[in-house]
Design an enzyme around this catalytic site. Structure first.
Site, PDB file in Angstrom:
ATOM      1  N   GLU A  42     -19.687   4.567  28.317  1.00  0.00           N
ATOM      2  CA  GLU A  42     -20.022   4.664  29.734  1.00  0.00           C
ATOM      3  C   GLU A  42     -19.178   5.723  30.444  1.00  0.00           C
ATOM      4  O   GLU A  42     -19.676   6.445  31.312  1.00  0.00           O
ATOM      5  CB  GLU A  42     -19.865   3.307  30.426  1.00  0.00           C
ATOM      6  CG  GLU A  42     -20.885   2.265  30.006  1.00  0.00           C
ATOM      7  CD  GLU A  42     -22.313   2.663  30.337  1.00  0.00           C
ATOM      8  OE1 GLU A  42     -22.529   3.604  31.124  1.00  0.00           O
ATOM      9  OE2 GLU A  42     -23.239   2.023  29.802  1.00  0.00           O
ATOM     10  N   TYR A 125     -19.645   0.231  38.620  1.00  0.00           N
ATOM     11  CA  TYR A 125     -20.721   0.418  37.646  1.00  0.00           C
ATOM     12  C   TYR A 125     -20.253   0.094  36.232  1.00  0.00           C
ATOM     13  O   TYR A 125     -20.890  -0.675  35.498  1.00  0.00           O
ATOM     14  CB  TYR A 125     -21.269   1.848  37.685  1.00  0.00           C
ATOM     15  CG  TYR A 125     -22.085   2.148  36.452  1.00  0.00           C
ATOM     16  CD1 TYR A 125     -23.334   1.556  36.275  1.00  0.00           C
ATOM     17  CD2 TYR A 125     -21.570   2.934  35.421  1.00  0.00           C
ATOM     18  CE1 TYR A 125     -24.062   1.761  35.112  1.00  0.00           C
ATOM     19  CE2 TYR A 125     -22.290   3.146  34.263  1.00  0.00           C
ATOM     20  CZ  TYR A 125     -23.540   2.557  34.113  1.00  0.00           C
ATOM     21  OH  TYR A 125     -24.245   2.746  32.957  1.00  0.00           O
ATOM     22  N   ASP A 143     -25.889   2.572  38.688  1.00  0.00           N
ATOM     23  CA  ASP A 143     -25.592   4.007  38.530  1.00  0.00           C
ATOM     24  C   ASP A 143     -26.765   4.792  39.106  1.00  0.00           C
ATOM     25  O   ASP A 143     -27.627   4.254  39.809  1.00  0.00           O
ATOM     26  CB  ASP A 143     -25.354   4.352  37.063  1.00  0.00           C
ATOM     27  CG  ASP A 143     -26.598   4.177  36.207  1.00  0.00           C
ATOM     28  OD1 ASP A 143     -27.590   3.555  36.673  1.00  0.00           O
ATOM     29  OD2 ASP A 143     -26.603   4.674  35.066  1.00  0.00           O
TER      30      ASP A 143
END
Length: 371
Positions: A42, A125, A143
């Site tokens: 991520e 997020y 996101d």
């Protein structure tokens, strides 16, 4: 903004997850629910395309397969692993986070999004992604994909450039996310946003959730999400001095430990504004000014000449650099006052370098190719 009934929410969940089970992307970080793998992927995926990230992710896992090895990594190897991804503060924060996990959490990941945001460099997020995928917490991961998908599905016209809008989306999605498969739901939204519901040229006609896409049904899909424009990056002019010492080695400088491109290596970059040139300065004036700069700043005697190459352009978040390349010769090699070292050609690849330096090398190779 429209609101869905419980029946519509259930139908959307079923449709989305059925599609995801059949068509979800096979990505290396999805092959288990290990929070370390999710976290690394991520952070890498922020402002970088999936296909670009995959080889970086695989190398990173080869070099630092555990939180412990990431925490112990030397900085030069850490930066080398990240080279080309940009925003090097991210990987530095990752190492700080890894050390925090070992020192304060006995190496164990917190299991809720709220607790995860207490870790260095982990925002809402990323916390939502880790908590939902690794620990099955029914929290949204908001996101750019989630903003785009849900603004179109529900015709949400709140400006996503405003920080408070995230909370609105989190509240909306929290009512829709299934409690039994929150991780798959969030990943399905990611896949939907990168396939049928892209920012430009979406293919909603063939989308599995076409019937739920109110903006598409109303013929105004590209009006969402609503986002005010960012200010243009400030232009900054540089010269890059491709300088060699008499032995043929390159003069390389290490950026300061704070600020842009911290601790990374480049050829000497001189901001044109620091050369105190007149508005009508000639090419000869520029070369003299560069030599004077090296003498005053570093006690180095450097002569240079302009290369007939197109300037390198590189855009950061807040600045746009335009870099003219000069060929240079270092006539004195006392580097006592210079923030760098001389490096042989075969050692260059071992230095952690930013993307802009890769562009400079690539442009310079046009000269070597012609020769």
């Amino acid at each position: 903004m429209i609101e869905w009934s419980p029946a519509t929410i259930k139908a959307f969940q079923t449709t989305l997850l059925t599609w995801f089970d059949q068509e979800g992307r096979d990505l290396p970080w999805r092959r288990d629910h290990e929070p370390y793998h999710i976290w690394v992927s991520e952070i890498m995926l922020q402002q970088t395309q999936v296909q670009t990230v995959i080889p970086y992710y695989e190398r990173f896992m080869d070099w630092f397969p555990t939180v412990q090895e990431l925490a112990a990594a030397p900085e030069d190897r850490l930066l080398k692993a990240w080279e080309g991804l940009g925003y090097y503060s991210r990987v530095r924060n990752m190492q700080r986070c890894a050390r925090q996990l070992l020192a304060d959490y006995d190496g164990q990941w917190p299991k809720t999004a709220t607790e995860l945001t207490e870790l260095i460099g982990i925002g809402p997020y990323t916390a939502g992604a880790i908590a939902s995928i690794a620990f099955n917490e029914p929290v949204p991961a908001v996101d750019g994909n989630a903003f785009r998908v849900f603004s179109r599905l529900l015709e949400i016209d709140a400006d996503i450039a405003k920080p408070q809008t995230r909370q609105l989306f989190e509240q909306v999605i929290a009512k829709i996310i299934p409690v039994d498969r929150p991780g798959d739901f969030n990943q399905a939204i990611m896949d939907l946003g990168s396939s049928y519901m892209t920012a430009r040229n979406p293919d909603s006609e063939h989308s599995p959730v076409k019937a739920f896409n109110q903006a598409y049904l109303d013929g105004k899909e590209l009006a969402y999400p609503v986002k005010t424009k960012k200010p243009r990056p400030v232009p900054v002019d540089y010269v890059a001095v491709m300088a060699k010492v008499p032995t043929g080695e390159w003069l390389m400088t290490q950026r300061p430990s704070t600020g842009m491109l911290a601790n990374l290596w480049t050829v000497p970059l001189v901001k044109v504004d620091d050369l105190d040139l007149a508005d009508d300065a000639t090419e000869a004036d520029l070369l003299v000014a560069v030599s004077t700069y090296f003498k005053h700043e570093y006690q180095l005697k450097v002569t240079s000449e302009k290369l007939s190459l197109k300037a390198v352009s590189h855009t950061f978040t807040h600045q746009k650099w335009t870099i003219q390349l000069l060929a240079g010769k270092v006539e004195t090699t006392d580097l006592a006052y210079f923030p760098g070292k001389v490096v042989s050609a075969d050692q260059l690849s071992k230095l952690p370098m930013p993307k802009v330096q890769e562009k400079i090398w690539h442009r310079y190779q046009e000269v070597e190719h012609d020769n």
